[in-house]
Design a protein around this motif. Sequence first.
Motif, PDB file in Angstrom:
ATOM      1  N   ILE A 237      -0.686  36.471  20.652  1.00  0.00           N
ATOM      2  CA  ILE A 237      -1.167  37.423  19.662  1.00  0.00           C
ATOM      3  C   ILE A 237      -0.680  38.819  20.008  1.00  0.00           C
ATOM      4  CG2 ILE A 237      -3.369  37.618  20.897  1.00  0.00           C
ATOM      5  CD1 ILE A 237      -4.675  38.368  18.205  1.00  0.00           C
ATOM      6  N   VAL A 238      -0.153  39.520  19.013  1.00  0.00           N
ATOM      7  CA  VAL A 238       0.247  40.910  19.163  1.00  0.00           C
ATOM      8  C   VAL A 238      -0.914  41.753  18.650  1.00  0.00           C
ATOM      9  CG1 VAL A 238       1.944  42.665  18.534  1.00  0.00           C
ATOM     10  CG2 VAL A 238       2.657  40.276  18.812  1.00  0.00           C
ATOM     11  N   ASN A 239      -1.513  42.552  19.523  1.00  0.00           N
ATOM     12  CA  ASN A 239      -2.743  43.281  19.191  1.00  0.00           C
ATOM     13  C   ASN A 239      -2.709  44.691  19.785  1.00  0.00           C
ATOM     14  OD1 ASN A 239      -5.493  43.283  18.093  1.00  0.00           O
ATOM     15  ND2 ASN A 239      -6.137  43.425  20.218  1.00  0.00           N
ATOM     16  N   PRO A 240      -2.582  45.722  18.946  1.00  0.00           N
ATOM     17  CA  PRO A 240      -2.501  45.735  17.492  1.00  0.00           C
ATOM     18  C   PRO A 240      -1.265  44.984  16.993  1.00  0.00           C
ATOM     19  CG  PRO A 240      -2.894  47.949  18.342  1.00  0.00           C
ATOM     20  CD  PRO A 240      -2.529  47.100  19.499  1.00  0.00           C
ATOM     21  N   CYS A 241      -1.414  44.411  15.796  1.00  0.00           N
ATOM     22  CA  CYS A 241      -0.353  43.568  15.261  1.00  0.00           C
ATOM     23  C   CYS A 241       0.753  44.420  14.656  1.00  0.00           C
ATOM     24  CB  CYS A 241      -0.920  42.628  14.210  1.00  0.00           C
ATOM     25  SG  CYS A 241       0.325  41.507  13.522  1.00  0.00           S
ATOM     26  N   ASN A 242       1.940  44.221  15.156  1.00  0.00           N
ATOM     27  CA  ASN A 242       3.136  44.832  14.571  1.00  0.00           C
ATOM     28  C   ASN A 242       3.840  43.741  13.772  1.00  0.00           C
ATOM     29  OD1 ASN A 242       5.342  46.436  14.028  1.00  0.00           O
ATOM     30  ND2 ASN A 242       5.854  46.852  16.163  1.00  0.00           N
ATOM     31  N   PRO A 243       3.964  43.880  12.440  1.00  0.00           N
ATOM     32  CA  PRO A 243       3.899  45.127  11.691  1.00  0.00           C
ATOM     33  C   PRO A 243       2.622  45.381  10.899  1.00  0.00           C
ATOM     34  CG  PRO A 243       4.976  43.480  10.361  1.00  0.00           C
ATOM     35  CD  PRO A 243       4.589  42.791  11.643  1.00  0.00           C
ATOM     36  N   THR A 244       1.688  44.433  10.809  1.00  0.00           N
ATOM     37  CA  THR A 244       0.627  44.540   9.803  1.00  0.00           C
ATOM     38  C   THR A 244      -0.387  45.632  10.105  1.00  0.00           C
ATOM     39  OG1 THR A 244      -0.892  42.969  10.852  1.00  0.00           O
ATOM     40  CG2 THR A 244       0.841  42.056   9.405  1.00  0.00           C
TER      41      THR A 244
END
Length: 375
Positions: free
Chosen positions: A157-164
């Motif tokens: 998981i990318v957190n904060p999510c890049n790009p959303t």
Amino acid sequence: MVESTCTKSVWDTKTQTFHGGQEHMFLNNFIEDFSVTTNYLSTPKGALEAAKQAIHDIHHYPAANQEPAKTCLAQFLWPTDYQQHHGRLLMGNGASELIDLVVRRCLKQQEGSSDSQPTWKGSPWNVQYQEYQRSATTNGFKILPPSSPDRVNMLCIVNPCNPTGDYFSVEPLKAWIKANIAAGGTVIVDESMQPWHSSDFRNDSLISEHAFAKEMWEQEKVSIHVMHSWTKIWSCTGLRIGSVICPTAEHCEALKKIQVPWSVNGPALKFVEAVVQDQDYLQETWQHTTRLRAHLVERLLSLNPEWIIHGKPFLSWVWVDMRTQAMADKAVELARQAGVPVRSGTPGYQCLSFVRVAVRKEPEVDVLISAWKSL
């Protein structure tokens, strides 16, 4: 058209994942790069000078143990108790190298299990930075959709999510991990953009959740890795500086066994030594990024109030739904023509009506807004 011919030629689309940050070299009228999520302040001057000075030592090998840069980074991550956790930290040639190391290590751990093919799943959001899935696919994992309720062997998981721009605070993040990882599995949480959160970023981050990582390993044999690409917050993408925090020192040793020697070069190591001391740079980042992002959002919505802006207020970019692919494609082309390239949501992400725009200073934003007045 969402990519120029010259940009396409940079990537081997059969083997590589599209990424922003390549167009500036092809633009004769280049002004500012809005396609990458680097810090609006540009590279810290003191750290840049340290990297320049290190060039004079390129006739020597860099430190094989990454010291003293690794200790300096550990002190930045854990100001009061870095010595306890230093052995769990490994630096790499950008996060990309370390992502591949952890994925390969996870695959090896799954060998001999009852599962015919190990499974992989990304964040609960519809799209995230693609390097994790690319590495998992390359290494033979079965890719499950974000909506799958199944527990998986590897969770990224990318957190904060890049790009959303979606973001889990630390307690919901821990709960999501527990609900989605299988016993004996591997987790990577990419917190590369999390230091923008605030001066108190460590307290909403897994870097401070030592008891959680220990509990997951001892009770479930789940290994949690916290990944950072340091080239965004310190705007030094050309240097390639990443790190991973492993659940135990033994996990870190296992990664070092398959990491190529000297993967972090001398100028990058010297850069890290200097940059972690630059508190003024971070204070200015926290003080002004949110304000500049709000200004960017206001200017964008003044062009078209029907556009939908996604992302948390502290982030270094906005994720803009322009509602139609035709408008997004035109916006990408107009920005390129004006020397201020943005990131199309189509290549890599397949978000056809989306554009990602980095937070930048007001004069550069004026150029972008002027270019988009005809939309």
